[in-house]
Scaffold this active site. Structure first.
Site, PDB file in Angstrom:
ATOM      1  N   ASP A 164       0.839  -0.972  -0.221  1.00 37.91           N
ATOM      2  CA  ASP A 164       0.049  -0.403  -0.120  1.00 37.91           C
ATOM      3  C   ASP A 164       0.740   1.601   0.108  1.00 37.91           C
ATOM      4  O   ASP A 164       2.246   1.458   0.458  1.00 37.91           O
ATOM      5  CB  ASP A 164      -0.797   0.697   1.685  1.00 37.91           C
ATOM      6  N   LEU A 189      10.433 -20.427  -4.749  1.00 33.30           N
ATOM      7  CA  LEU A 189       9.737 -19.890  -4.428  1.00 33.30           C
ATOM      8  C   LEU A 189       8.655 -19.460  -5.428  1.00 33.30           C
ATOM      9  O   LEU A 189       8.114 -19.541  -6.630  1.00 33.30           O
ATOM     10  CB  LEU A 189      10.048 -17.895  -4.576  1.00 33.30           C
ATOM     11  N   HIS A 238       2.661   3.437  -9.336  1.00 32.57           N
ATOM     12  CA  HIS A 238       1.982   2.292  -9.501  1.00 32.57           C
ATOM     13  C   HIS A 238       3.747   1.334 -10.496  1.00 32.57           C
ATOM     14  O   HIS A 238       3.769   0.530 -10.118  1.00 32.57           O
ATOM     15  CB  HIS A 238       1.459   1.839  -9.786  1.00 32.57           C
TER      16      HIS A 238
HETATM   17  C1  IPE Z   1      -5.778  -2.205   0.095  1.00 30.01           C
HETATM   18  O1  IPE Z   1      -4.950  -1.247  -0.351  1.00 30.01           O
HETATM   19  C2  IPE Z   1      -5.280  -3.258  -1.093  1.00 30.01           C
HETATM   20  C3  IPE Z   1      -4.351  -3.405  -2.226  1.00 30.01           C
HETATM   21  C4  IPE Z   1      -3.478  -3.118  -1.459  1.00 30.01           C
HETATM   22  C5  IPE Z   1      -4.270  -4.070  -2.972  1.00 30.01           C
HETATM   23  P1  IPE Z   1      -6.120  -0.140  -0.333  1.00 30.01           P
HETATM   24  O2  IPE Z   1      -5.866   1.146  -0.935  1.00 30.01           O
HETATM   25  O3  IPE Z   1      -6.744  -0.307  -1.615  1.00 30.01           O
HETATM   26  O4  IPE Z   1      -7.236  -0.591   0.997  1.00 30.01           O
HETATM   27  P2  IPE Z   1      -7.708   0.718   1.661  1.00 30.01           P
HETATM   28  O5  IPE Z   1      -8.807   1.254   0.958  1.00 30.01           O
HETATM   29  O6  IPE Z   1      -6.729   1.755   2.226  1.00 30.01           O
HETATM   30  O7  IPE Z   1      -7.989   0.142   2.546  1.00 30.01           O
HETATM   31  C1  IPE Z   2      -1.140   0.378  -3.384  1.00 28.12           C
HETATM   32  O1  IPE Z   2      -1.270   1.804  -3.204  1.00 28.12           O
HETATM   33  C2  IPE Z   2      -1.905   0.072  -4.212  1.00 28.12           C
HETATM   34  C3  IPE Z   2      -3.355  -0.744  -5.196  1.00 28.12           C
HETATM   35  C4  IPE Z   2      -3.743  -0.769  -3.995  1.00 28.12           C
HETATM   36  C5  IPE Z   2      -3.785  -1.067  -6.368  1.00 28.12           C
HETATM   37  P1  IPE Z   2      -2.428   2.643  -3.247  1.00 28.12           P
HETATM   38  O2  IPE Z   2      -2.911   3.318  -5.039  1.00 28.12           O
HETATM   39  O3  IPE Z   2      -3.447   2.273  -2.911  1.00 28.12           O
HETATM   40  O4  IPE Z   2      -1.770   3.827  -2.927  1.00 28.12           O
HETATM   41  P2  IPE Z   2      -2.312   4.496  -1.616  1.00 28.12           P
HETATM   42  O5  IPE Z   2      -3.125   4.396  -0.523  1.00 28.12           O
HETATM   43  O6  IPE Z   2      -4.009   5.551  -2.137  1.00 28.12           O
HETATM   44  O7  IPE Z   2      -1.248   5.605  -1.091  1.00 28.12           O
HETATM   45 MG    MG Z   3      -4.067   1.992  -0.098  1.00 28.29          MG
END
Ligand code: IPE
Ligand code: IPE
Ligand code: MG
Length: 249
Positions: A22, A133, A39
């Site tokens: 995240d 792995l 990303h």
């Molecule tokens: C959780 O991250 C899902 C992934 C890392 C793929 P999100 O950014 O979607 O989670 P929330 O919405 O902050 O809980």
């Molecule tokens: C995690 O990073 C990747 C996905 C959920 C696809 P985020 O896109 O949720 O990044 P933040 O949490 O908004 O910073």
């Molecule tokens: Mg996120």
């Protein structure tokens, strides 16, 4: 910092590490960049951590890459993520094979666009005989989806008379989960400073050790992984017993 890896007890490695990757968006936005930039850089972290786990001899690494709920993000972000997924798989399969890494996927892949699903299925097939792995990608995954999916499949078996309701056990239920051939994670890491699970492996993490770090995913590297493993190795996993019982048996 550099000697962190030497502090890891190789005899007590977690067999299965799961990561909620995240913070890509915030990492990018803090630099005045588009979320997709985050990303793209997140893929670098994936490479680094997959390599780190393979070097250590971790058996399973599960990466939460895209949740069922993430489909509700703006279209350009979802499209960008799907394109990134396909590009990454295409580029990485030879490297996975070279490093004997076997790719798996968990999630509602029927939601993926056809071009992404095709690429993914080919990559799974091409890495299927690898013995190193196990890299499990959670894509279009959510735990509640998985549990309901499992219950439906199990209910069908009961309807058909293949399984008796009173014989349903944890072992039988487990066979219907996407993770049926994968042991439960021993360590779950979440990056980006959020203290939540966001619908990830709810059933499987019943006794998993949780490690939260403020580091955003695109900044997460092997050293952060080693820190998490050391944190894990310093925990006493009691599984409901007392500390005294653990230390006297
Ligand atoms: C959780 O991250 C899902 C992934 C890392 C793929 P999100 O950014 O979607 O989670 P929330 O919405 O902050 O809980
Ligand atoms: C995690 O990073 C990747 C996905 C959920 C696809 P985020 O896109 O949720 O990044 P933040 O949490 O908004 O910073
Ligand atoms: Mg996120």
């Amino acid at each position: 910092m550099s000697d962190l890896i030497h502090q890891i007890n190789k005899e007590k490695l977690p067999k299965h590490i799961a990561i909620i990757m995240d913070g890509n968006g915030r990492w990018a936005e803090e630099q005045g960049q588009d979320r997709l930039f985050g990303h793209y850089h997140g893929v670098e972290s994936v490479r680094n951590i997959v390599e780190g786990c393979a070097e250590l001899g971790v058996e399973y690494l599960t990466l939460y890459a895209f949740s069922t709920e993430n489909w509700d993000r703006p279209k350009n972000e979802v499209d960008g993520l799907m394109t990134l997924l396909v590009e990454t798989i295409r580029k990485e399969v030879p490297i996975l094979n070279k490093n004997k890494i076997k790719l798996h996927v968990i999630g509602d892949v029927s939601m993926l666009p056809a071009f992404a699903l095709k690429e993914l299925e080919e990559a799974i097939e091409m890495t299927s005989t690898n013995t190193g792995l196990n890299l499990v990608m959670a894509l279009s995954y959510s735990s509640r989806w998985e549990i309901i999916h499992a219950v439906k499949q199990l209910a069908k078996k009961v309807e058909q008379g293949d399984i008796k309701a009173e014989n349903i056990s944890q072992e039988i239920f487990n066979q219907f989960l996407c993770t049926h051939s994968i042991p439960d994670p021993e360590l779950l890491i979440r990056t980006s400073g959020e203290f939540r699970i966001s619908n990830f492996l709810l059933y499987q993490i019943a006794y998993t050790e949780l490690h939260f770090t403020p580091t955003y995913w695109p900044a997460f590297r092997k050293q952060n992984l080693y820190e998490a493993i050391l944190d894990f190795q310093n925990r006493e996993r009691r599984f409901g017993k007392t500390s005294h019982q653990l230390n006297t048996t």
